[in-house]
Design a protein around this motif. Sequence first.
Motif, mmCIF file in Angstrom:
data_model
loop_
_atom_site.group_PDB
_atom_site.id
_atom_site.type_symbol
_atom_site.label_atom_id
_atom_site.label_comp_id
_atom_site.label_asym_id
_atom_site.label_seq_id
_atom_site.Cartn_x
_atom_site.Cartn_y
_atom_site.Cartn_z
ATOM 1 N N GLU A 37 0.890 -1.218 -0.082
ATOM 2 C CA GLU A 37 0.056 -0.125 0.062
ATOM 3 C C GLU A 37 0.882 1.150 0.090
ATOM 4 O O GLU A 37 0.345 2.383 -0.247
ATOM 5 N N ARG A 38 2.062 1.148 0.004
ATOM 6 C CA ARG A 38 2.960 2.489 0.126
ATOM 7 C C ARG A 38 3.342 2.888 -1.363
ATOM 8 O O ARG A 38 3.223 2.174 -2.337
ATOM 9 N N PRO A 39 3.481 4.000 -1.326
ATOM 10 C CA PRO A 39 3.847 4.559 -2.777
ATOM 11 C C PRO A 39 5.070 4.119 -3.506
ATOM 12 O O PRO A 39 5.213 4.278 -4.669
ATOM 13 N N TRP A 40 5.732 3.485 -2.864
ATOM 14 C CA TRP A 40 7.165 2.999 -3.678
ATOM 15 C C TRP A 40 6.776 1.672 -4.154
ATOM 16 O O TRP A 40 7.612 1.084 -4.785
ATOM 17 N N VAL A 41 5.707 0.923 -3.396
ATOM 18 C CA VAL A 41 5.531 -0.455 -4.153
ATOM 19 C C VAL A 41 5.512 -0.599 -5.464
ATOM 20 O O VAL A 41 6.145 -1.695 -6.167
#
Length: 91
Positions: A37-41
């Motif tokens: 769910e993180r933006p870097w995923v």
Amino acid sequence: PATLAFGSLGDRVDVRRALYFTLGLWVTAVLLMAFGERPWVPVVVVCLFAAETGSTQALLRGAYACLVPQERAAEYFGWNALVGRVSAAAR
């Protein structure tokens, strides 16, 4: 670069172990894609998929080359290519 790195890894250790490592990376990428769910995923998933696609194919082709008889390698690889093209055309 990843294909060369994994090919080198397959030469240094057993090809089976290198394939297990790439399988672990595939599972990691899919799990990250499903539950991250993180933006870097998305960036990490794309990088993992990019590194794994060519590497897995190269390792499997090398393992296949070890399995086929040396004197009939052209025949086996020809059939492999034909079956791959037929399966792609059947989609």
